[in-house]
Scaffold this active site. Structure first.
Site, PDB file in Angstrom:
ATOM      1  N   SER A  87     -15.943  49.741  20.396  1.00  0.00           N
ATOM      2  CA  SER A  87     -17.041  50.725  20.723  1.00  0.00           C
ATOM      3  C   SER A  87     -17.657  51.326  19.202  1.00  0.00           C
ATOM      4  CB  SER A  87     -16.889  52.038  21.574  1.00  0.00           C
ATOM      5  OG  SER A  87     -16.804  51.381  22.627  1.00  0.00           O
ATOM      6  N   LYS A  90     -21.148  50.134  18.325  1.00  0.00           N
ATOM      7  CA  LYS A  90     -22.145  50.417  19.304  1.00  0.00           C
ATOM      8  C   LYS A  90     -23.333  51.084  18.308  1.00  0.00           C
ATOM      9  CE  LYS A  90     -19.672  50.967  23.619  1.00  0.00           C
ATOM     10  NZ  LYS A  90     -19.034  51.929  24.417  1.00  0.00           N
ATOM     11  N   TYR A 212     -22.335  41.053  23.195  1.00  0.00           N
ATOM     12  CA  TYR A 212     -21.367  42.410  23.331  1.00  0.00           C
ATOM     13  C   TYR A 212     -20.136  42.202  23.119  1.00  0.00           C
ATOM     14  CZ  TYR A 212     -19.436  46.657  25.024  1.00  0.00           C
ATOM     15  OH  TYR A 212     -18.757  48.054  25.051  1.00  0.00           O
ATOM     16  N   TYR A 264     -17.990  60.078  23.706  1.00  0.00           N
ATOM     17  CA  TYR A 264     -17.892  60.047  25.081  1.00  0.00           C
ATOM     18  C   TYR A 264     -17.826  61.694  25.775  1.00  0.00           C
ATOM     19  CZ  TYR A 264     -16.528  55.504  23.812  1.00  0.00           C
ATOM     20  OH  TYR A 264     -16.585  54.310  23.216  1.00  0.00           O
ATOM     21  N   VAL A 282     -11.692  51.745  21.688  1.00  0.00           N
ATOM     22  CA  VAL A 282     -10.367  51.459  22.316  1.00  0.00           C
ATOM     23  C   VAL A 282      -9.150  50.854  21.653  1.00  0.00           C
ATOM     24  CG1 VAL A 282     -11.449  51.690  24.715  1.00  0.00           C
ATOM     25  CG2 VAL A 282     -11.208  49.480  23.710  1.00  0.00           C
TER      26      VAL A 282
HETATM   27  N1  GLN Z   1     -15.109  46.400  24.285  1.00  0.00           N
HETATM   28  C1  GLN Z   1     -14.794  47.791  24.970  1.00  0.00           C
HETATM   29  C2  GLN Z   1     -15.383  47.681  26.313  1.00  0.00           C
HETATM   30  O1  GLN Z   1     -16.612  47.342  26.550  1.00  0.00           O
HETATM   31  C3  GLN Z   1     -15.164  48.740  24.056  1.00  0.00           C
HETATM   32  C4  GLN Z   1     -15.058  50.012  24.769  1.00  0.00           C
HETATM   33  C5  GLN Z   1     -14.506  51.076  23.956  1.00  0.00           C
HETATM   34  O2  GLN Z   1     -14.109  50.723  22.364  1.00  0.00           O
HETATM   35  N2  GLN Z   1     -14.642  52.202  24.191  1.00  0.00           N
HETATM   36  O3  GLN Z   1     -14.770  48.169  27.291  1.00  0.00           O
END
Ligand code: GLN
Length: 632
Positions: A87, A90, A212, A264, A282
């Protein structure tokens, strides 16, 4: 400040590690290593498993890296262990979407409100179906759909190139993680199809989801994350490569959504304790940005309930407190812009003035003021300068602003200075801008802005001609007007002060008239000194050629002044060039004739020496005064 760190700082148990060159280790480096040792003991949280490939991570991996906005990188622990960005991709894709489609088009599809929901929540604004922000998966998938490109491969290539610009090196995909997520990403597929249903995606969601998943699988290490963060801290330019990764005006938009939504549902806690725009992933990465100052990259795979790296969050909290990195603790915005200020009464141009002119400038010099500015000129840095100039405006004719030491002039500061210059002009006064060479955009803005109001701004490369311009302005506006002598008779020459007519006659017998055309070299640096020159008509300048090829003026002399005297008195070689600025007439007095004068008419030689000494003394006290002014 942590106890362990405090103890080190206070000298108890300091271990000064000598590296191989004999230099000591940086205390910042040592602190990062200490953080690694200390926080490694924290084994809370769990490695993400919902993407099967991520479950293979070693939970003990732990790296920390800090990159300053001038490109210095400190790193400790497993800072070169690669992991997938997830993420943390993003904000970078969001920036690319903003650049590709423009702010309006992006805002029409993706909001900027924190949700307080988990990253993978299927939260779309009721009614419109717009994702609430680009940091949750729904918004990030929508942002990926806005990346421009002729084909999916082209879009991916553009995206990878941008990420590589941020990191300052070529980045690759971790194919295993990509395939793993692509095969199991049902929830994200559901989000993609929801977005399609609401018309946020207008095409087949599958290629968008594929982009993505790929952006999430870009392999990075802490060193990369820190530099990517430092690039945002540095207005979008990678501080190591000097390459721009994103338009400067978009950086605040990216950092805003990171601040409010990057962590988040723990964004509030994060801002409270850490206070830096940030993003987690993550795989265990955390990236934080302190605008203008530095970027942080941390990696440790165990996650808390929000999906943020446990050690990453803990280390950021401590780093923020130890080094005062909280955004709201901005160092007092300044460092006011004014570095030194003086008037023309204490520092003058290098044009030597006649007695009458000098007197006038001594008396009126306070009506011309010089302000040297430095550092970053923003609203808060320039406001005190503007305030001072408004306050003194009734008492001055002209203000010089020198930008030689200005690092950066933002558009707010430029606008204020232009507005001020126009107000000065409207009341018949002047603001003179000097040394804007490093800020050509600012110079253009000022000149064009002034021209639009029918004002011609005086702009100079160097302070010296600017001071001369101010002196001429003061002299012109003086009453009674001084007339330029143009030429002098021997009796009025400085060197002859106090001489009886017959003494003058004797001296005249020793002088040889010389004429030079404009630009002729009269004295050459390095030549043996054999003559003193009495300037009778025209102007000459004493200059040296600098190693950088530029010519520096020491002084400009007018009729009635002498030159070349120093090298004759100490019988050395010439230490500067003297060149005719105009047609010049002078008298030369050779060393041999001067020596003879000492034998035949010692009193005359003494008078000449006294007069020369008076000039030297005046120059010296002027120089001392300048030094004192600039030192204060
Ligand atoms: N690729 C992961 C997902 O979409 C990214 C989520 C994350 O890093 N929080 O679930």
């Amino acid at each position: 400040m942590s106890t362990a760190y405090k103890q080190k700082r206070e000298g108890r148990g300091i271990q000064v590690d000598q590296n191989r060159n004999g230099a000591i280790d940086s205390p910042i480096q040592a602190y990062l290593e200490e953080l690694c040792r200390r926080f490694a003991k924290n084994r809370d949280g769990d490695v993400a498993t919902y993407i099967p490939e991520l479950a293979k991570a070693d939970p003990e991996w732990f790296g920390i890296s800090i990159a300053t906005s001038d490109g210095q990188v400190y790193e400790a622990g497993d800072s070169r262990q690669t992991f997938t960005i997830q993420s943390i991709s993003k904000p970078f894709t969001y920036g690319l979407a903003l650049e590709d489609r423009g702010r309006d088009a992006v805002l029409a599809k993706i909001g900027v409100e924190p949700t307080g929901d988990a990253f993978n929540s299927i939260s779309l604004a009721p009614g419109t179906g717009c994702p609430l922000n680009p940091m949750i998966n729904a918004g990030a998938i929508a942002a990926a759909s806005l990346v421009a490109g002729r084909s999916p491969a082209d879009k991916l290539e553009r995206l990878m190139a941008v990420f590589s610009f941020y990191a300052g090196r070529h980045l690759d995909l971790d194919v295993a993680v990509y395939e793993s997520e692509s095969q199991t990403g049902h929830r994200n597929r559901a989000i993609g199809h929801m977005l399609r249903n609401f018309g946020i995606l207008t095409e087949d969601p599958e290629p968008v989801l594929d982009l993505y998943f790929r952006q999430c699988s870009i392999a990075v290490d802490c060193h990369d994350l820190a530099l990517m963060a430092a690039t945002l801290a540095n207005g979008g330019v990678n501080p190591r490569t000097g390459e721009r990764a994103v338009r400067a005006d978009l950086v605040p938009s990216i950092l805003s959504v990171m601040t409010t939504c990057g962590m988040y549902d723990s964004a509030g806690e994060w801002v409270y304790w850490v206070g830096m725009p940030a993003k987690s992933g993550v795989a265990g990465g955390v990236l934080a940005v302190l605008p203008g100052q530095l970027g942080i990259g941390i990696f440790s795979p165990r996650l808390d309930a929000h999906g943020n790296s446990v050690r990453g969050v803990a280390v950021c909290k401590e780093l923020s407190q130890t080094y005062n990195l909280h955004l709201t603790r901005a160092p007092r915005a300044l460092h006011a812009a004014v570095r030194s200020r003086y008037t023309l009464a204490s520092i003058s141009s290098r044009r030597m003035r006649h007695e009458a002119e000098r007197k006038l400038l001594d008396a009126d010099g306070h009506r011309a003021r010089v302000y040297d500015v430095h550092g970053d000129l923003t609203f808060s840095a320039v406001e005190p300068l503007v305030r001072q100039l408004v306050d003194i405006s009734a008492d001055v004719e002209v203000v010089v602003i020198g930008f030689r030491r200005a690092e950066h002039v933002d558009d707010a500061a430029s606008r204020l200075l232009l507005d001020l210059a126009l107000r000065f002009a409207a009341s018949g006064k002047h603001i003179v801008f000097v040394s804007l060479q490093r800020h050509p955009g600012v110079r253009r803005f000022l000149e064009e802005g002034a021209a639009a109001s029918g004002v011609r701004l005086p702009v100079f490369r160097d302070i010296d001609p600017a001071l001369e311009w101010c002196e001429n302005l003061l002299l012109r506006s003086s009453t009674p007007a001084l007339t330029d002598p143009g030429s002098v008779q021997l009796v009025d020459h400085n060197i002859c002060r106090g001489m009886a007519p017959q003494e003058l006659h004797v001296l005249e017998g020793l002088l040889e008239p010389r004429r030079f055309g404009a630009d002729d070299l009269i004295i050459r640096e390095g030549d043996a000194a054999q003559e003193i020159y009495l300037l009778m008509r025209g102007e000459v300048s004493v200059t040296v050629d600098l190693p950088n090829g530029q010519r520096e003026r020491f002084s400009t002399l007018a009729p009635g002044m002498a030159f070349g005297e120093l090298a004759v008195v100490n019988r050395g070689v010439r230490n500067a060039d003297v060149r005719a600025d105009t047609e010049v007439e002078c008298y030369a007095l050779s060393t041999a004739a001067f020596d003879r004068l000492g034998e035949t008419h010692p009193a005359i030689k003494i008078t000449v020496l006294e007069n020369l000494l008076r000039n030297v003394a005046r120059m010296l006290s002027r120089a001392n005064q300048e030094l004192a002014t600039l030192a204060s």
